[in-house]
Structures are given as C-alpha cells and as structure tokens.
Design a protein around this motif. Sequence first.
Motif, PDB file in Angstrom:
ATOM      1  N   HIS A  57      -0.306   0.148  10.438  1.00 48.60           N
ATOM      2  CA  HIS A  57      -1.389   0.267   9.726  1.00 48.60           C
ATOM      3  C   HIS A  57      -0.822  -0.590   8.328  1.00 48.60           C
ATOM      4  O   HIS A  57      -1.329  -0.130   7.139  1.00 48.60           O
ATOM      5  N   TYR A  58      -0.435  -1.576   8.506  1.00 49.79           N
ATOM      6  CA  TYR A  58       0.289  -2.287   7.221  1.00 49.79           C
ATOM      7  C   TYR A  58      -0.787  -2.496   6.465  1.00 49.79           C
ATOM      8  O   TYR A  58      -1.903  -2.792   6.426  1.00 49.79           O
ATOM      9  N   ALA A  59      -0.784  -2.051   4.907  1.00 48.35           N
ATOM     10  CA  ALA A  59      -1.434  -2.301   3.841  1.00 48.35           C
ATOM     11  C   ALA A  59      -1.337  -3.465   3.095  1.00 48.35           C
ATOM     12  O   ALA A  59      -2.104  -4.073   2.409  1.00 48.35           O
ATOM     13  N   ARG A  60      -0.074  -4.064   3.524  1.00 49.68           N
ATOM     14  CA  ARG A  60       0.198  -5.347   2.711  1.00 49.68           C
ATOM     15  C   ARG A  60       0.531  -6.385   3.763  1.00 49.68           C
ATOM     16  O   ARG A  60       1.311  -5.891   4.778  1.00 49.68           O
ATOM     17  N   THR A  61       0.156  -7.789   3.646  1.00 57.50           N
ATOM     18  CA  THR A  61       0.620  -8.793   4.623  1.00 57.50           C
ATOM     19  C   THR A  61       1.144  -9.856   3.947  1.00 57.50           C
ATOM     20  O   THR A  61       0.741 -10.190   2.947  1.00 57.50           O
ATOM     21  N   PHE A  62       2.253 -10.350   4.510  1.00 61.18           N
ATOM     22  CA  PHE A  62       3.177 -11.437   3.853  1.00 61.18           C
ATOM     23  C   PHE A  62       3.092 -12.954   4.704  1.00 61.18           C
ATOM     24  O   PHE A  62       3.267 -12.503   5.881  1.00 61.18           O
ATOM     25  N   VAL A  63       3.051 -13.810   4.042  1.00 61.13           N
ATOM     26  CA  VAL A  63       3.425 -15.077   4.721  1.00 61.13           C
ATOM     27  C   VAL A  63       4.509 -15.981   4.246  1.00 61.13           C
ATOM     28  O   VAL A  63       4.727 -15.655   3.007  1.00 61.13           O
ATOM     29  N   ASN A  64       5.237 -16.480   5.249  1.00 61.04           N
ATOM     30  CA  ASN A  64       6.358 -17.396   4.818  1.00 61.04           C
ATOM     31  C   ASN A  64       5.885 -18.881   4.923  1.00 61.04           C
ATOM     32  O   ASN A  64       6.167 -19.339   5.949  1.00 61.04           O
ATOM     33  N   GLY A  65       5.652 -19.553   3.811  1.00 63.58           N
ATOM     34  CA  GLY A  65       5.088 -20.941   3.980  1.00 63.58           C
ATOM     35  C   GLY A  65       3.886 -21.000   4.799  1.00 63.58           C
ATOM     36  O   GLY A  65       3.101 -20.439   4.290  1.00 63.58           O
ATOM     37  N   THR A  79      -5.312  -1.624  10.197  1.00 61.79           N
ATOM     38  CA  THR A  79      -5.775  -2.793   9.460  1.00 61.79           C
ATOM     39  C   THR A  79      -5.712  -4.027  10.106  1.00 61.79           C
ATOM     40  O   THR A  79      -5.150  -4.214  11.107  1.00 61.79           O
ATOM     41  N   VAL A  80      -6.601  -5.052   9.741  1.00 65.16           N
ATOM     42  CA  VAL A  80      -6.566  -6.299  10.235  1.00 65.16           C
ATOM     43  C   VAL A  80      -5.397  -7.265  10.342  1.00 65.16           C
ATOM     44  O   VAL A  80      -4.830  -7.319   9.365  1.00 65.16           O
ATOM     45  N   MET A 175     -10.112  -4.386   7.231  1.00 67.29           N
ATOM     46  CA  MET A 175      -9.923  -5.387   6.032  1.00 67.29           C
ATOM     47  C   MET A 175      -9.892  -4.617   4.688  1.00 67.29           C
ATOM     48  O   MET A 175      -9.386  -4.842   3.834  1.00 67.29           O
ATOM     49  N   HIS A 176     -10.738  -3.429   4.494  1.00 69.19           N
ATOM     50  CA  HIS A 176     -10.957  -2.891   3.236  1.00 69.19           C
ATOM     51  C   HIS A 176      -9.710  -1.968   2.826  1.00 69.19           C
ATOM     52  O   HIS A 176      -9.175  -2.290   1.468  1.00 69.19           O
ATOM     53  N   HIS A 177      -8.899  -1.704   3.750  1.00 66.80           N
ATOM     54  CA  HIS A 177      -7.550  -0.967   3.584  1.00 66.80           C
ATOM     55  C   HIS A 177      -6.463  -1.907   3.579  1.00 66.80           C
ATOM     56  O   HIS A 177      -5.465  -1.456   3.487  1.00 66.80           O
ATOM     57  N   ARG A 178      -6.552  -3.179   3.641  1.00 73.13           N
ATOM     58  CA  ARG A 178      -5.552  -4.317   3.483  1.00 73.13           C
ATOM     59  C   ARG A 178      -5.934  -5.144   2.350  1.00 73.13           C
ATOM     60  O   ARG A 178      -6.764  -5.772   2.338  1.00 73.13           O
ATOM     61  N   ALA A 179      -4.661  -5.265   1.594  1.00 75.88           N
ATOM     62  CA  ALA A 179      -4.619  -6.205   0.347  1.00 75.88           C
ATOM     63  C   ALA A 179      -4.878  -7.559   1.014  1.00 75.88           C
ATOM     64  O   ALA A 179      -4.479  -7.969   2.094  1.00 75.88           O
ATOM     65  N   VAL A 233     -15.794  -5.533   0.615  1.00 78.99           N
ATOM     66  CA  VAL A 233     -14.967  -6.675   1.651  1.00 78.99           C
ATOM     67  C   VAL A 233     -15.477  -8.011   1.576  1.00 78.99           C
ATOM     68  O   VAL A 233     -14.827  -9.056   0.918  1.00 78.99           O
ATOM     69  N   PHE A 234     -17.043  -8.209   1.676  1.00 81.43           N
ATOM     70  CA  PHE A 234     -17.628  -9.283   1.683  1.00 81.43           C
ATOM     71  C   PHE A 234     -17.540 -10.070   0.244  1.00 81.43           C
ATOM     72  O   PHE A 234     -17.344 -11.289   0.111  1.00 81.43           O
ATOM     73  N   ARG A 235     -17.494  -9.402  -0.866  1.00 80.63           N
ATOM     74  CA  ARG A 235     -17.431  -9.924  -2.244  1.00 80.63           C
ATOM     75  C   ARG A 235     -16.207 -10.411  -2.419  1.00 80.63           C
ATOM     76  O   ARG A 235     -15.881 -11.543  -2.898  1.00 80.63           O
ATOM     77  N   ARG A 236     -14.993  -9.531  -1.976  1.00 82.93           N
ATOM     78  CA  ARG A 236     -13.876  -9.889  -2.328  1.00 82.93           C
ATOM     79  C   ARG A 236     -13.563 -11.293  -1.226  1.00 82.93           C
ATOM     80  O   ARG A 236     -12.429 -12.061  -1.807  1.00 82.93           O
ATOM     81  N   TRP A 237     -13.803 -11.474  -0.084  1.00 81.05           N
ATOM     82  CA  TRP A 237     -13.758 -12.420   0.720  1.00 81.05           C
ATOM     83  C   TRP A 237     -14.472 -13.916   0.012  1.00 81.05           C
ATOM     84  O   TRP A 237     -13.973 -14.766  -0.071  1.00 81.05           O
TER      85      TRP A 237
END
Length: 315
Positions: A57-65, A79-80, A175-179, A233-237
Amino acid sequence: MILIDGSNAALQEKIAQNDWARAIYHDVVASVKPYVDRHQHDSDWMVSRLQMHWKTHYARTFVNGAVWSHGEGCALVPTVRFAGGRDWATPYAAPQLEDIRPFDEDERGLWLQNRKKPGEPWEWAPVSQTGQVIEHINARIMGLAERAAFLYWFTGDEAYAQFAAEIFWTYVNGMHHRANPETFEDHRSARIIGLATFEVIHEDIVRPLAIIFDFLRDYLIRTGKDVGVVEGVFRRWADRIIEGGNTHGNWNINQARFIVFLGLALQPNAGYEDGKGCEHYLARFTHVSSENQTALKDVIPVEYDQASGIWPEAP
C-alpha cells in the motif's frame, strides 16, 4: 434492451440499419462480455490483475533518474504502481491477462517472460527493468472497463456497470491515496513525470478513465462512491500534465488531449472552491497558454513556420 434514457436512440438506429455498425457493436460485446460474465461469480479475477501495491500500500513512490526506485509509507488501500522505466526497451513481455498472478506484489519484482533468453523463460524481473509493462497492463484492463461502461449506458445491464466500476474505483481510489511520484536527484526526467508514467504525454490511461466516469457517474453515486475523490484525482492529474509539459514540438498537443478528456469529466468551474473545473482546463487547450502548455490560439502563430507552413514535429 432497457434504455437509461433516449440519448442513445441514434446509435441504436445506426446499429439496426447498418451491417458495419452492427458488426462493430458485436465485436465490442464479444471482447468484454466473457470477462463480465466471469465477474458475476469471480469478482476478483480481473480486478486482481491491476498492477497495484496490493500488499505494501505504498503512499509514496520514488524514481531514480529514468527508472522506478522504491516506495514508502502505507496507505489505507492498495495504491497504483508507477511505471518501471521511461525507456520503452525491455527484454520482458507484457503478459496475457490469464498469465498475470492475482494480487501480485513481490519484492523480487514482476513475474514476466524474458524474450531475450533461450526458451523465453518466466522469471522475476526487477521493476526498474520492465519498461512500460506496468502501465500497458493497467491500460489494457481499463480499456475493457471502458467498453463495459459504454455497454451499461447502451443496454442498461448493471452487470457491465459492476464490472467497470470495480476496476475503475480500485484504480482511482488507489491513485487518490498515493502521492505524485517523487525524485531524490536532479535528473532531466524529473520535471516531466506524470502520475502513472515517466512522461506527461504518455498518460494514455487518462482517456478510458475519463470516459468510464462519464458513463458511470450516476451509478457510482447510487452505489455509494464519493465522486469527489474521482474529480480530485482528475484535477491533480490535469495540473501535473500542465506543469510537467513542454511548449514546443508535439508535446503541447499531446498534453492537450489528456487535459481535455480530464476537463470534460469535471463539473463547471462553479462546482469547486478554487474555480478549477471544466472551463478552466478546456481553456488551457483553447486560449490560455502557460509556461509549459501552449494553447491552440498560440500554436499556429508560434509553432508553425509562417513561411513554409511546416510543423517542426508532427503530433
């Protein structure tokens, strides 16, 4: 057939009077009805194949490069998953729906078939090496939900609505529950990242999501879903696409198609405290340019070569 209202009368007439239209309609039904029928006695089968953080249920997702790195935090719901990488190239094939493990989330990665090895064995693929497999799976499933939502509108059969709504709500609520994705280094990909993909011009799942919501809005309300979550979610997107875009080449045109779909699914501006509703986002396509999004009124005089009429990069 039981009609929800008379707005589909013209389509009904077209199907009744034209073999080509009837053939298309039958193809749409055939493509999704077996899954809808299965959903009546196995409601987890399709939903469980969405690429979600089912366990963590990760609430935050990180990318490296330009690749996915890791997740943090624990949301209340699954979460997505974010895309594996910006690069399309990967030795791993996107599996058929029947080959996807239900509710699959494993620290070893995704269970996929390696096309580059002799015999194309199934193996655990690190998420960072899977390219766009994650987003393609989710888009394929959402495409089926889109067809089912249309068939609900056209036939009134709530079996189609149930199928589409459970897929749609699982994804959008996740998606709502993931930053929004986060980075921990200054990489050139950081500014252009979307909510689901590494480039805001490739947020292809936006189109079926917006169409599903249009067909299912009343059904979602009637079955107790908070459509304010969807609209949020749509507005944030849409905001992320506008912020992460590029004014040159084909970017602003490709961004605009997603902004328009999201905007059309919203209430009028007056329905939101900040005034950012349907008209606000449609204006970003038609006449209001910003730092990273060129409106249509400025595209012609700015992007086209006025002497030759040549567009520098075709959309």
